[in-house]
Design a protein around this motif. Structure first.
Motif, PDB file in Angstrom:
ATOM      1  N   CYS A  36      47.118  31.861  28.705  1.00 13.96           N
ATOM      2  CA  CYS A  36      46.706  33.263  28.544  1.00 13.96           C
ATOM      3  C   CYS A  36      45.228  33.453  28.870  1.00 13.96           C
ATOM      4  O   CYS A  36      44.845  34.451  29.490  1.00 13.96           O
ATOM      5  CB  CYS A  36      46.993  33.746  27.113  1.00 13.96           C
ATOM      6  SG  CYS A  36      48.744  34.044  26.784  1.00 13.96           S
ATOM      7  N   ILE A  37      44.392  32.493  28.453  1.00 10.29           N
ATOM      8  CA  ILE A  37      42.956  32.564  28.769  1.00 10.29           C
ATOM      9  C   ILE A  37      42.756  32.537  30.278  1.00 10.29           C
ATOM     10  O   ILE A  37      41.960  33.314  30.843  1.00 10.29           O
ATOM     11  CB  ILE A  37      42.185  31.403  28.102  1.00 10.29           C
ATOM     12  CG1 ILE A  37      42.123  31.598  26.584  1.00 10.29           C
ATOM     13  CG2 ILE A  37      40.777  31.279  28.674  1.00 10.29           C
ATOM     14  CD1 ILE A  37      41.345  32.819  26.138  1.00 10.29           C
ATOM     15  N   PHE A  38      43.471  31.648  30.961  1.00 13.98           N
ATOM     16  CA  PHE A  38      43.361  31.587  32.422  1.00 13.98           C
ATOM     17  C   PHE A  38      43.763  32.928  33.043  1.00 13.98           C
ATOM     18  O   PHE A  38      43.089  33.437  33.948  1.00 13.98           O
ATOM     19  CB  PHE A  38      44.231  30.469  32.994  1.00 13.98           C
ATOM     20  CG  PHE A  38      44.310  30.505  34.495  1.00 13.98           C
ATOM     21  CD1 PHE A  38      43.276  30.004  35.271  1.00 13.98           C
ATOM     22  CD2 PHE A  38      45.392  31.082  35.149  1.00 13.98           C
ATOM     23  CE1 PHE A  38      43.322  30.066  36.654  1.00 13.98           C
ATOM     24  CE2 PHE A  38      45.454  31.151  36.535  1.00 13.98           C
ATOM     25  CZ  PHE A  38      44.414  30.636  37.285  1.00 13.98           C
ATOM     26  N   CYS A  39      44.871  33.504  32.568  1.00 13.85           N
ATOM     27  CA  CYS A  39      45.333  34.783  33.120  1.00 13.85           C
ATOM     28  C   CYS A  39      44.354  35.914  32.801  1.00 13.85           C
ATOM     29  O   CYS A  39      44.250  36.873  33.575  1.00 13.85           O
ATOM     30  CB  CYS A  39      46.734  35.116  32.582  1.00 13.85           C
ATOM     31  SG  CYS A  39      48.027  34.079  33.312  1.00 13.85           S
ATOM     32  N   CYS A  40      43.623  35.794  31.694  1.00 11.45           N
ATOM     33  CA  CYS A  40      42.577  36.785  31.390  1.00 11.45           C
ATOM     34  C   CYS A  40      41.411  36.656  32.382  1.00 11.45           C
ATOM     35  O   CYS A  40      40.845  37.656  32.827  1.00 11.45           O
ATOM     36  CB  CYS A  40      42.072  36.595  29.955  1.00 11.45           C
ATOM     37  SG  CYS A  40      43.239  37.156  28.700  1.00 11.45           S
ATOM     38  N   LEU A  41      41.078  35.429  32.738  1.00 17.80           N
ATOM     39  CA  LEU A  41      40.007  35.214  33.720  1.00 17.80           C
ATOM     40  C   LEU A  41      40.398  35.741  35.095  1.00 17.80           C
ATOM     41  O   LEU A  41      39.514  36.082  35.903  1.00 17.80           O
ATOM     42  CB  LEU A  41      39.680  33.717  33.814  1.00 17.80           C
ATOM     43  CG  LEU A  41      39.042  33.077  32.576  1.00 17.80           C
ATOM     44  CD1 LEU A  41      38.891  31.576  32.768  1.00 17.80           C
ATOM     45  CD2 LEU A  41      37.683  33.723  32.278  1.00 17.80           C
ATOM     46  N   GLU A  42      41.696  35.824  35.355  1.00 21.91           N
ATOM     47  CA  GLU A  42      42.178  36.328  36.646  1.00 21.91           C
ATOM     48  C   GLU A  42      41.792  37.786  36.889  1.00 21.91           C
ATOM     49  O   GLU A  42      41.882  38.265  38.020  1.00 21.91           O
ATOM     50  CB  GLU A  42      43.698  36.178  36.735  1.00 21.91           C
ATOM     51  CG  GLU A  42      44.172  34.821  37.202  1.00 21.91           C
ATOM     52  CD  GLU A  42      43.966  34.600  38.693  1.00 21.91           C
ATOM     53  OE1 GLU A  42      44.088  35.566  39.476  1.00 21.91           O
ATOM     54  OE2 GLU A  42      43.676  33.461  39.085  1.00 21.91           O
ATOM     55  N   VAL A  43      41.369  38.491  35.841  1.00 20.56           N
ATOM     56  CA  VAL A  43      40.932  39.873  36.026  1.00 20.56           C
ATOM     57  C   VAL A  43      39.716  39.933  36.961  1.00 20.56           C
ATOM     58  O   VAL A  43      39.450  40.955  37.616  1.00 20.56           O
ATOM     59  CB  VAL A  43      40.605  40.541  34.664  1.00 20.56           C
ATOM     60  CG1 VAL A  43      39.320  39.995  34.072  1.00 20.56           C
ATOM     61  CG2 VAL A  43      40.529  42.062  34.803  1.00 20.56           C
ATOM     62  N   LEU A  44      38.978  38.832  37.060  1.00 17.31           N
ATOM     63  CA  LEU A  44      37.778  38.759  37.921  1.00 17.31           C
ATOM     64  C   LEU A  44      38.113  38.321  39.341  1.00 17.31           C
ATOM     65  O   LEU A  44      37.225  38.246  40.191  1.00 17.31           O
ATOM     66  CB  LEU A  44      36.768  37.781  37.310  1.00 17.31           C
ATOM     67  CG  LEU A  44      36.315  38.079  35.871  1.00 17.31           C
ATOM     68  CD1 LEU A  44      35.441  36.959  35.344  1.00 17.31           C
ATOM     69  CD2 LEU A  44      35.594  39.425  35.809  1.00 17.31           C
ATOM     70  N   ASN A  45      39.385  38.014  39.597  1.00 21.16           N
ATOM     71  CA  ASN A  45      39.798  37.536  40.922  1.00 21.16           C
ATOM     72  C   ASN A  45      39.625  38.648  41.964  1.00 21.16           C
ATOM     73  O   ASN A  45      40.199  39.730  41.836  1.00 21.16           O
ATOM     74  CB  ASN A  45      41.272  37.104  40.866  1.00 21.16           C
ATOM     75  CG  ASN A  45      41.731  36.424  42.147  1.00 21.16           C
ATOM     76  OD1 ASN A  45      41.146  36.592  43.202  1.00 21.16           O
ATOM     77  ND2 ASN A  45      42.794  35.651  42.033  1.00 21.16           N
ATOM     78  N   ASN A  46      38.822  38.352  42.989  1.00 20.15           N
ATOM     79  CA  ASN A  46      38.553  39.356  44.023  1.00 20.15           C
ATOM     80  C   ASN A  46      38.939  38.831  45.412  1.00 20.15           C
ATOM     81  O   ASN A  46      38.289  39.131  46.408  1.00 20.15           O
ATOM     82  CB  ASN A  46      37.071  39.764  43.987  1.00 20.15           C
ATOM     83  CG  ASN A  46      36.825  41.057  44.754  1.00 20.15           C
ATOM     84  OD1 ASN A  46      37.684  41.924  44.817  1.00 20.15           O
ATOM     85  ND2 ASN A  46      35.655  41.170  45.354  1.00 20.15           N
ATOM     86  N   THR A  47      39.999  38.031  45.467  1.00 18.06           N
ATOM     87  CA  THR A  47      40.435  37.446  46.733  1.00 18.06           C
ATOM     88  C   THR A  47      40.740  38.511  47.774  1.00 18.06           C
ATOM     89  O   THR A  47      40.446  38.344  48.962  1.00 18.06           O
ATOM     90  CB  THR A  47      41.692  36.575  46.509  1.00 18.06           C
ATOM     91  OG1 THR A  47      41.357  35.526  45.604  1.00 18.06           O
ATOM     92  CG2 THR A  47      42.190  35.973  47.808  1.00 18.06           C
ATOM     93  N   CYS A  48      41.346  39.615  47.352  1.00 17.51           N
ATOM     94  CA  CYS A  48      41.750  40.673  48.294  1.00 17.51           C
ATOM     95  C   CYS A  48      40.660  41.719  48.523  1.00 17.51           C
ATOM     96  O   CYS A  48      40.914  42.792  49.093  1.00 17.51           O
ATOM     97  CB  CYS A  48      43.025  41.357  47.785  1.00 17.51           C
ATOM     98  SG  CYS A  48      44.444  40.249  47.746  1.00 17.51           S
ATOM     99  N   ASN A  49      39.429  41.418  48.038  1.00 16.64           N
ATOM    100  CA  ASN A  49      38.267  42.308  48.247  1.00 16.64           C
ATOM    101  C   ASN A  49      38.511  43.717  47.697  1.00 16.64           C
ATOM    102  O   ASN A  49      38.171  44.714  48.333  1.00 16.64           O
ATOM    103  CB  ASN A  49      37.910  42.385  49.745  1.00 16.64           C
ATOM    104  CG  ASN A  49      37.502  41.031  50.303  1.00 16.64           C
ATOM    105  OD1 ASN A  49      36.790  40.264  49.655  1.00 16.64           O
ATOM    106  ND2 ASN A  49      38.004  40.724  51.488  1.00 16.64           N
ATOM    107  N   LEU A  50      39.075  43.781  46.518  1.00 13.10           N
ATOM    108  CA  LEU A  50      39.289  45.067  45.848  1.00 13.10           C
ATOM    109  C   LEU A  50      38.498  45.088  44.552  1.00 13.10           C
ATOM    110  O   LEU A  50      38.186  44.055  43.968  1.00 13.10           O
ATOM    111  CB  LEU A  50      40.783  45.259  45.543  1.00 13.10           C
ATOM    112  CG  LEU A  50      41.723  45.308  46.757  1.00 13.10           C
ATOM    113  CD1 LEU A  50      43.170  45.304  46.283  1.00 13.10           C
ATOM    114  CD2 LEU A  50      41.458  46.538  47.597  1.00 13.10           C
ATOM    115  N   ASP A  51      38.179  46.266  44.090  1.00 13.14           N
ATOM    116  CA  ASP A  51      37.497  46.389  42.809  1.00 13.14           C
ATOM    117  C   ASP A  51      38.430  45.958  41.686  1.00 13.14           C
ATOM    118  O   ASP A  51      39.660  45.949  41.838  1.00 13.14           O
ATOM    119  CB  ASP A  51      37.059  47.842  42.571  1.00 13.14           C
ATOM    120  CG  ASP A  51      35.996  48.271  43.584  1.00 13.14           C
ATOM    121  OD1 ASP A  51      35.237  47.387  44.025  1.00 13.14           O
ATOM    122  OD2 ASP A  51      35.944  49.473  43.906  1.00 13.14           O
TER     123      ASP A  51
END
Length: 504
Positions: free
Chosen positions: A127-142
């Protein structure tokens, strides 16, 4: 006098609020009848329903849990036949959160040992890892909190909800037994419904879905793949395969005669239902569950019986043509065909995904589906390739880092439950329940490796909840012995009464 006056005011105030809510509900119904679904209809129509659910949960905890179980099992069946103005997962999630809120309020009654274990730590890491995924910007989107939460709830939060709810509320031996009976009874309905689809026919909405692009993979030249009350045939078949091996194990290990007969009948019926789905992965789900039980049984007799039966079953499908005229057997037999076309298509899809995803170690991001990725983005293509597997779906959205964490935490959860079953539980029948849940867990994960079904309804609550119960079994073993002895004593008295009557 002053106290009576205050009580009178409070009573009038409460009555007034109730009247206002009723009026708003009636207006919402009128609005729905005249204007269809509007924001006003949804908000004020939902308030009385939410209040009613909250009242039931806070006053009848276990009734609310069993209601959650039934809703979880049949929600997709209902959404197929009836239009719902809310997401299908919402009723399920509302009851789970209310049950957890109530548990927090009554925190003194919770034993921390039931929650603080290897499974909790593993799910917490995921769950912590999936929470960090909120910062994932691979697709260059906000950052989009809505899209992220939708993906995180699907992949992580619902697993933790199921663990907490089952660990907290399945706290007594009779609840463990009832959990199995509820699952078996729901399975019997699913079996009845697939029998009805096969021999009587589909409902109008089922037929419409079957003829739509979504149901194209179910309407094959070799025959129809039946899906019962589930989302699709793959989900249905894998679930029935996991259920069949679980109920077979329970029927082998329980000391209660009526339970042995009941679960054996449900197991055989579930195995038949699995074949109607035409899902070849389901066959391996059933077999892998049986193989795991060979190691967990601690009995040479049971291990030998299951091994011989399994080998004969595989030999029948892989090396003979017996029953080839039957469409269900023919479809399952193709699982052993290495040149199968659909399997080759999946391998091609995985190879195409691997090319793109190697440049995205964190994946595309949670909630980044085909319609969310911009047209000029290089990951648009990979977002549109059908993953055909829950593990591939997780790999695409969380990358090699995410899928590695998920696999490690899943293996740790399973090994922890197996260790508890083999080394910490002394009761044969209780060990059978733990082994049944472990076998079901590995079976549904194999189904998730082959098809995108692991996070679908009703799998999470049943399989993650079942493995959570396994972690709690040593804590209730002494209570289980007394509970089982009471039932066996009652069974003995009934048998003696029958013998006395027959002798007269």
């Amino acid at each position: 006098m002053n106290i009576n006056y205050k009580i009178h005011i409070q009573a009038n105030g409460s009555r007034g609020r109730i009247i206002i809510l009723i009026l708003l509900f009636l207006i919402a119904i009128f609005s729905f009848a005249t204007s269809g679904i509007t924001g006003f209809t949804i908000i004020y129509g939902a308030i009385p329903v939410l209040l009613s659910i909250a009242y039931i949960v806070f006053n009848f905890k276990m009734f609310a849990f069993w209601m959650l179980f039934i809703i979880n099992y049949f929600i997709m069946f209902l959404t197929r036949h009836y239009s719902m103005p809310i997401p299908a997962s919402l009723p399920n999630e509302i009851i789970e959160i209310l049950l957890l809120a109530l548990a927090i309020i009554e925190v003194k009654e919770i034993k921390i040992k039931k929650i603080y274990n290897v499974m909790f730590l593993s799910l917490f890491v995921w769950c912590i890892f999936c929470c960090l995924e909120v910062l994932n910007n691979t697709c260059n989107l906000d950052i989009n909190i809505g899209n992220w939460y939708a993906g995180a709830r699907l992949m992580a939060f619902q697993l933790l909800y199921a663990f907490l709810v089952c660990s907290i509320y399945i706290s007594k031996p009779q609840y463990v037994r009832k959990f199995l009976f509820m699952w078996a009874l729901c399975s019997l309905f699913a079996i009845f419904w697939v029998w009805k689809q096969k021999y009587i026919g589909f409902t109008r909405t089922e037929l419409a879905w079957l003829l739509s692009p979504y149901g194209r993979s179910h309407n094959l030249s070799s025959g129809i793949r039946y899906f019962s009350c589930f989302t699709d045939a793959a989900n249905f078949g894998c679930h029935m395969g996991a259920a069949a091996i679980t109920f077979f194990i329970i029927s082998l290990t329980t000391k209660i005669r009526k339970d042995r007969i009941f679960f054996f009948i449900v197991a055989v019926a579930s195995l038949w239902a699995m074949f109607t789905s035409g899902t070849r992965t389901a066959l391996f789900c059933f077999l892998i569950g049986g193989i795991l039980y060979v190691f967990l049984s601690r009995s040479y007799r049971i291990a030998t019986t299951i091994s011989v039966s399994g080998l004969l079953f595989v030999f029948f499908l892989a090396f003979t043509n017996i029953g080839q005229g039957n469409q269900m057997i023919r479809r399952m037999r193709s699982a052993f065909n290495r040149n199968d076309a659909s399997a080759n298509v999946r391998d091609i899809n995985k190879a195409a995904i691997k090319k793109y995803i190697q440049d995205a170690p964190w994946g595309l991001g949670l909630g980044m589906n085909y319609d969310k990725v911009p047209a000029n983005n290089k990951y648009k293509k990979v977002a549109g390739i059908p993953p055909d597997s829950e593990y591939v779906y997780i790999w695409v959205h969380t990358g090699v880092i995410g899928i590695t964490i998920f696999v490690i935490t899943t293996v740790v959860i399973l090994l922890g439950a197996c260790w508890i079953t083999v080394f910490r539980i002394k009761s044969t029948s209780l060990r059978g329940i733990g082994a049944g849940f472990c076998s079901a867990f590995i079976a549904i994960h194999l189904g998730g490796y082959g098809n995108q079904i692991l996070m679908q309804f009703p799998n999470v609550l049943i399989f993650y909840g079942g493995i959570a119960i396994t972690y709690c079994l040593p804590l209730i073993e002494s209570e289980w012995a007394l509970y089982e002895e009471k039932i066996l004593l009652s069974q003995k008295k009934r048998n003696k009464s029958k013998e006395d009557v027959s002798s007269v």
